[in-house]
Design a protein around this motif. Sequence first.
Motif, PDB file in Angstrom:
ATOM      1  N   GLU A 148       0.835  -1.214   0.000  1.00  0.00           N
ATOM      2  CA  GLU A 148       0.000   0.000   0.000  1.00  0.00           C
ATOM      3  C   GLU A 148       0.860   1.250   0.000  1.00  0.00           C
ATOM      4  O   GLU A 148       0.475   2.260  -0.582  1.00  0.00           O
ATOM      5  CB  GLU A 148      -0.933  -0.012   1.224  1.00  0.00           C
ATOM      6  CG  GLU A 148      -1.963   1.117   1.234  1.00  0.00           C
ATOM      7  CD  GLU A 148      -1.417   2.460   1.716  1.00  0.00           C
ATOM      8  OE1 GLU A 148      -1.843   3.503   1.169  1.00  0.00           O
ATOM      9  OE2 GLU A 148      -0.554   2.475   2.619  1.00  0.00           O
ATOM     10  N   GLY A 152       1.252   0.486  -4.771  1.00  0.00           N
ATOM     11  CA  GLY A 152       0.026   0.252  -5.520  1.00  0.00           C
ATOM     12  C   GLY A 152      -0.378  -1.205  -5.579  1.00  0.00           C
ATOM     13  O   GLY A 152      -0.854  -1.688  -6.610  1.00  0.00           O
ATOM     14  N   ARG A 155      -3.872  -1.823  -6.877  1.00  0.00           N
ATOM     15  CA  ARG A 155      -3.998  -1.733  -8.334  1.00  0.00           C
ATOM     16  C   ARG A 155      -3.578  -3.041  -8.993  1.00  0.00           C
ATOM     17  O   ARG A 155      -4.252  -3.541  -9.909  1.00  0.00           O
ATOM     18  CB  ARG A 155      -3.145  -0.579  -8.871  1.00  0.00           C
ATOM     19  CG  ARG A 155      -3.112  -0.485 -10.394  1.00  0.00           C
ATOM     20  CD  ARG A 155      -2.176   0.619 -10.865  1.00  0.00           C
ATOM     21  NE  ARG A 155      -0.853   0.492 -10.309  1.00  0.00           N
ATOM     22  CZ  ARG A 155       0.068  -0.363 -10.732  1.00  0.00           C
ATOM     23  NH1 ARG A 155      -0.207  -1.197 -11.744  1.00  0.00           N
ATOM     24  NH2 ARG A 155       1.266  -0.402 -10.176  1.00  0.00           N
ATOM     25  N   GLY A 195      -6.360  12.230  -3.970  1.00  0.00           N
ATOM     26  CA  GLY A 195      -5.590  11.691  -5.077  1.00  0.00           C
ATOM     27  C   GLY A 195      -4.247  12.399  -5.146  1.00  0.00           C
ATOM     28  O   GLY A 195      -4.107  13.539  -4.691  1.00  0.00           O
ATOM     29  N   ASP A 306       2.049   9.493 -11.883  1.00  0.00           N
ATOM     30  CA  ASP A 306       0.767   9.202 -11.255  1.00  0.00           C
ATOM     31  C   ASP A 306       0.971   8.584  -9.885  1.00  0.00           C
ATOM     32  O   ASP A 306       1.776   7.665  -9.704  1.00  0.00           O
ATOM     33  CB  ASP A 306      -0.051   8.245 -12.122  1.00  0.00           C
ATOM     34  CG  ASP A 306      -0.586   8.915 -13.377  1.00  0.00           C
ATOM     35  OD1 ASP A 306      -0.722  10.156 -13.366  1.00  0.00           O
ATOM     36  OD2 ASP A 306      -0.868   8.208 -14.362  1.00  0.00           O
ATOM     37  N   TYR A 308      -1.843   7.825  -6.421  1.00  0.00           N
ATOM     38  CA  TYR A 308      -3.104   7.112  -6.248  1.00  0.00           C
ATOM     39  C   TYR A 308      -4.274   8.025  -6.587  1.00  0.00           C
ATOM     40  O   TYR A 308      -4.203   9.242  -6.360  1.00  0.00           O
ATOM     41  CB  TYR A 308      -3.255   6.634  -4.800  1.00  0.00           C
ATOM     42  CG  TYR A 308      -2.243   5.603  -4.373  1.00  0.00           C
ATOM     43  CD1 TYR A 308      -1.570   4.815  -5.298  1.00  0.00           C
ATOM     44  CD2 TYR A 308      -1.959   5.402  -3.028  1.00  0.00           C
ATOM     45  CE1 TYR A 308      -0.653   3.865  -4.908  1.00  0.00           C
ATOM     46  CE2 TYR A 308      -1.042   4.449  -2.613  1.00  0.00           C
ATOM     47  CZ  TYR A 308      -0.382   3.690  -3.560  1.00  0.00           C
ATOM     48  OH  TYR A 308       0.527   2.748  -3.160  1.00  0.00           O
ATOM     49  N   THR A 311      -9.624   8.521  -2.875  1.00  0.00           N
ATOM     50  CA  THR A 311     -10.383   7.461  -2.219  1.00  0.00           C
ATOM     51  C   THR A 311     -11.763   8.016  -1.898  1.00  0.00           C
ATOM     52  O   THR A 311     -11.901   8.904  -1.043  1.00  0.00           O
ATOM     53  CB  THR A 311      -9.686   6.990  -0.930  1.00  0.00           C
ATOM     54  OG1 THR A 311      -8.363   6.562  -1.248  1.00  0.00           O
ATOM     55  CG2 THR A 311     -10.445   5.864  -0.271  1.00  0.00           C
ATOM     56  N   ALA A 344      -2.928   9.809   1.000  1.00  0.00           N
ATOM     57  CA  ALA A 344      -3.440   8.993  -0.105  1.00  0.00           C
ATOM     58  C   ALA A 344      -3.482   7.527   0.299  1.00  0.00           C
ATOM     59  O   ALA A 344      -2.805   7.106   1.232  1.00  0.00           O
ATOM     60  CB  ALA A 344      -2.562   9.160  -1.350  1.00  0.00           C
ATOM     61  N   GLU A 345      -4.278   6.753  -0.432  1.00  0.00           N
ATOM     62  CA  GLU A 345      -4.540   5.360  -0.070  1.00  0.00           C
ATOM     63  C   GLU A 345      -4.901   4.579  -1.322  1.00  0.00           C
ATOM     64  O   GLU A 345      -5.802   4.963  -2.066  1.00  0.00           O
ATOM     65  CB  GLU A 345      -5.688   5.341   0.945  1.00  0.00           C
ATOM     66  CG  GLU A 345      -6.341   4.013   1.187  1.00  0.00           C
ATOM     67  CD  GLU A 345      -5.406   2.970   1.756  1.00  0.00           C
ATOM     68  OE1 GLU A 345      -5.228   1.937   1.077  1.00  0.00           O
ATOM     69  OE2 GLU A 345      -4.883   3.161   2.874  1.00  0.00           O
ATOM     70  N   ASP A 346      -4.189   3.457  -1.562  1.00  0.00           N
ATOM     71  CA  ASP A 346      -4.459   2.731  -2.803  1.00  0.00           C
ATOM     72  C   ASP A 346      -5.720   1.880  -2.748  1.00  0.00           C
ATOM     73  O   ASP A 346      -6.104   1.265  -3.745  1.00  0.00           O
ATOM     74  CB  ASP A 346      -3.241   1.910  -3.243  1.00  0.00           C
ATOM     75  CG  ASP A 346      -3.024   0.629  -2.444  1.00  0.00           C
ATOM     76  OD1 ASP A 346      -3.612   0.493  -1.345  1.00  0.00           O
ATOM     77  OD2 ASP A 346      -2.249  -0.222  -2.914  1.00  0.00           O
ATOM     78  N   TYR A 349      -8.283   2.122  -5.659  1.00  0.00           N
ATOM     79  CA  TYR A 349      -8.420   1.289  -6.861  1.00  0.00           C
ATOM     80  C   TYR A 349      -9.559   0.280  -6.713  1.00  0.00           C
ATOM     81  O   TYR A 349     -10.270  -0.007  -7.678  1.00  0.00           O
ATOM     82  CB  TYR A 349      -7.105   0.563  -7.157  1.00  0.00           C
ATOM     83  CG  TYR A 349      -5.991   1.479  -7.581  1.00  0.00           C
ATOM     84  CD1 TYR A 349      -5.993   2.076  -8.843  1.00  0.00           C
ATOM     85  CD2 TYR A 349      -4.931   1.763  -6.723  1.00  0.00           C
ATOM     86  CE1 TYR A 349      -4.960   2.912  -9.235  1.00  0.00           C
ATOM     87  CE2 TYR A 349      -3.902   2.609  -7.112  1.00  0.00           C
ATOM     88  CZ  TYR A 349      -3.924   3.181  -8.362  1.00  0.00           C
ATOM     89  OH  TYR A 349      -2.900   4.024  -8.745  1.00  0.00           O
TER      90      TYR A 349
END
Length: 403
Positions: A148, A152, A155, A195, A306, A308, A311, A344-346, A349
């Motif tokens: 995380e 990613g 993702r 993001g 890019d 993340y 959320t 931010a936090e993946d 996705y």
Amino acid sequence: MMEPLTLQSPVWQRWHDRWRHRFTEWQTWRRHLHRHPELAFQEEATATFVAERLRALGLTPQTGWAKTGVVASITGTLGAGPTIALRADMDALPIEEANTFAHRSCHPGRMHACGHDGHTAMLLAAAETIAAEPDFAGTVVFLFQPAEEGGGGARVMVEEGVLDAFAIDEIYALHNWPGLPVGTFAVHTGSVMAGTKSFDLTFRASGTHAAMPHLGADLIVAASQFVTYVQSAISRRIPPTEAAVFSVTQFHGGTAYNVLPDRITLAGTVRAFSDATMLHIIETATHLATAIAASVGAETEWRWHDGYPPTVNDATAAENAARTAVTVVGAERVLRDQPPSMGAEDFAYFLQKRPGAYLWIGNGPGEGGCVLHNSRYDFNDAILPLGAAFWWRLVRDRLASEG
């Protein structure tokens, strides 16, 4: 004013007493994971630890998702129903731990400074309690995700098809939150985390002798003007109702006392809660850099990376999660008005593909540096039964038998 939740409070005692015989073991799991942190996509020992405990529950975990991820499922005994996924992240950070307690990291330069050890232990505890009482209709998927922290991993798991492979209909995640009292949950409707993008911006022109600046371009001045003016530009071009962050975190250039360099490179990060605002920030910064460079006869080059996506909780899923949290800790301890974070936090996705919600669970006051990504952080073991209780109760609420 909310009464602080202590280990003697009825809310905590309710869930601690329910699993009193397991709490010490859960705490041992968490502290073992804290002592053995592993970085993104390197969580091999962690994955082995998770898989072994899932097998001990009679489950059949699948390993190797996104290299080191682990996924297992339980189908309830009350018939068919939807499938919900519960996610925990497993990776640590490249930070030298400053704590001196017995379970401090035994790997120099690595530590669980964000509580992923606790998230993993809470979900393992939940798997244990749910496996012991599978009286629900449908399927619950336990998704232990790697990477995380910038890798990613979510993702990659999405790209590998984990959502379709397990026919997941909804997905939820918990993240501990220092600064929120123990015994509280924060549930957002809409944006939870920002993001992100990062950038490298290069100013180029003819260098010259520092004693003869008129023969070239002073890129030090130009780049400095950009760093100063970009904050005003963002605040005046982006609507005040839209959160926007543009932070220059690196400034590189020059090699001598008497030379104006022919190249200056800046780097940094951008944060926003929507793709539209992110695009507006990029356009504003690009226009400003081009104008400043032109004023001294320089050129610019951008490289964007890019991060993340934002959320964003599904509104219905957020309400579902909030109702469950109320049954666990009471309405007064379910916070619906917390501002979203520019972190931010993946998990984003997953939320792009399935309805779901990402919640914060209070980790306590964060005193003495016990804040996320700090070398003195530690997960609060007192919330292990509360997190497990939330997962246990969510399964029953979302997979209730219609009969």
